[in-house]
Motif scaffolding. Sequence first.
Motif, short mmCIF file in Angstrom:
data_model
loop_
_atom_site.label_atom_id
_atom_site.label_comp_id
_atom_site.label_asym_id
_atom_site.label_seq_id
_atom_site.Cartn_x
_atom_site.Cartn_y
_atom_site.Cartn_z
N ALA A 48 0.85 -1.19 0.00
CA ALA A 48 0.00 0.00 0.00
C ALA A 48 0.89 1.24 0.00
N LEU A 49 0.51 2.23 -0.78
CA LEU A 49 1.32 3.44 -0.91
C LEU A 49 0.81 4.53 0.03
N VAL A 50 1.73 5.11 0.78
CA VAL A 50 1.41 6.14 1.77
C VAL A 50 1.95 7.47 1.27
N THR A 51 1.05 8.47 1.19
CA THR A 51 1.40 9.81 0.72
C THR A 51 1.12 10.80 1.82
N LEU A 52 1.99 11.77 1.96
CA LEU A 52 1.80 12.81 2.95
C LEU A 52 0.64 13.71 2.53
N ALA A 53 -0.26 13.99 3.45
CA ALA A 53 -1.41 14.85 3.17
C ALA A 53 -1.06 16.30 3.45
N ALA A 54 -1.88 17.20 2.94
CA ALA A 54 -1.64 18.63 3.15
C ALA A 54 -1.76 19.00 4.63
N ALA A 55 -2.54 18.22 5.38
CA ALA A 55 -2.76 18.51 6.80
C ALA A 55 -1.63 18.00 7.69
N ALA A 56 -0.61 17.42 7.10
CA ALA A 56 0.49 16.86 7.89
C ALA A 56 1.27 17.97 8.56
N PRO A 57 1.72 17.73 9.79
CA PRO A 57 2.50 18.76 10.49
C PRO A 57 3.86 18.95 9.83
N GLY A 58 4.38 20.18 9.93
CA GLY A 58 5.70 20.48 9.39
C GLY A 58 6.79 19.94 10.28
N ALA A 59 8.03 20.03 9.83
CA ALA A 59 9.17 19.51 10.59
C ALA A 59 9.33 20.25 11.92
N ASP A 60 8.97 21.54 11.97
CA ASP A 60 9.12 22.33 13.19
C ASP A 60 7.86 22.34 14.04
N ASP A 61 6.80 21.70 13.56
CA ASP A 61 5.52 21.72 14.26
C ASP A 61 5.60 20.88 15.53
N ASP A 62 5.26 21.48 16.65
CA ASP A 62 5.29 20.78 17.94
C ASP A 62 3.89 20.25 18.24
N THR A 111 -2.44 9.87 3.37
CA THR A 111 -3.46 9.17 2.60
C THR A 111 -2.85 7.85 2.15
N VAL A 112 -3.70 6.86 1.97
CA VAL A 112 -3.22 5.53 1.62
C VAL A 112 -3.91 5.07 0.34
N SER A 113 -3.11 4.63 -0.63
CA SER A 113 -3.62 4.04 -1.87
C SER A 113 -3.42 2.54 -1.77
N ARG A 114 -4.51 1.85 -1.72
CA ARG A 114 -4.42 0.40 -1.58
C ARG A 114 -4.20 -0.25 -2.93
N PRO A 115 -3.49 -1.38 -2.96
CA PRO A 115 -3.25 -2.06 -4.24
C PRO A 115 -4.55 -2.60 -4.83
N VAL A 116 -4.58 -2.73 -6.14
CA VAL A 116 -5.74 -3.28 -6.84
C VAL A 116 -5.79 -4.79 -6.58
N PRO A 117 -6.93 -5.32 -6.16
CA PRO A 117 -7.03 -6.77 -5.95
C PRO A 117 -6.81 -7.51 -7.26
#
Length: 137
Positions: A48-62, A111-117
């Motif tokens: 399964a492919l994992v992509t960073l979403a726009a809502a993900a915290p930044g590197a400096d985000d506490d 977000t997660v893209s699942r493989p095609v069965p």
Amino acid sequence: MTEDTTADPREQGSQWYDNEAGPLVRPYAMTGGRTKPGPTGVRFDLIALVTLAAAAPGADDDTALGPEHRALVELCRPETQSVAELAAGADLPVGVVRVLLGDLLELGCVTVSRPVPPAQLPDERILREVIEGLRAL
């Protein structure tokens, strides 16, 4: 008599650790004792492919994310990664990565893209016929 220097370091009040790996954290401590990814029970295949979403915290985000969660976010930042690649990159067991990804998915960080069965993939015979038809042109 000589003093025994091979005594257990825990008995001497020092932190228990592996000299090469540093302090050890058990997998159940990283996941809070959970073995399933989130209350939704989503399943993460190794491919399964994992992509960073726009809502993900930044590197400096506490944020309230733990260090393992932040490590997975940082691994996804440059490019989309499979679950297996994330486990290898973070040097964590796949089961732990699945639980942590469930947390990140619920928070909207990934977000997660699942493989095609396999049942939904085109039949190999049809693909060969298409290739032969193209060659005939």
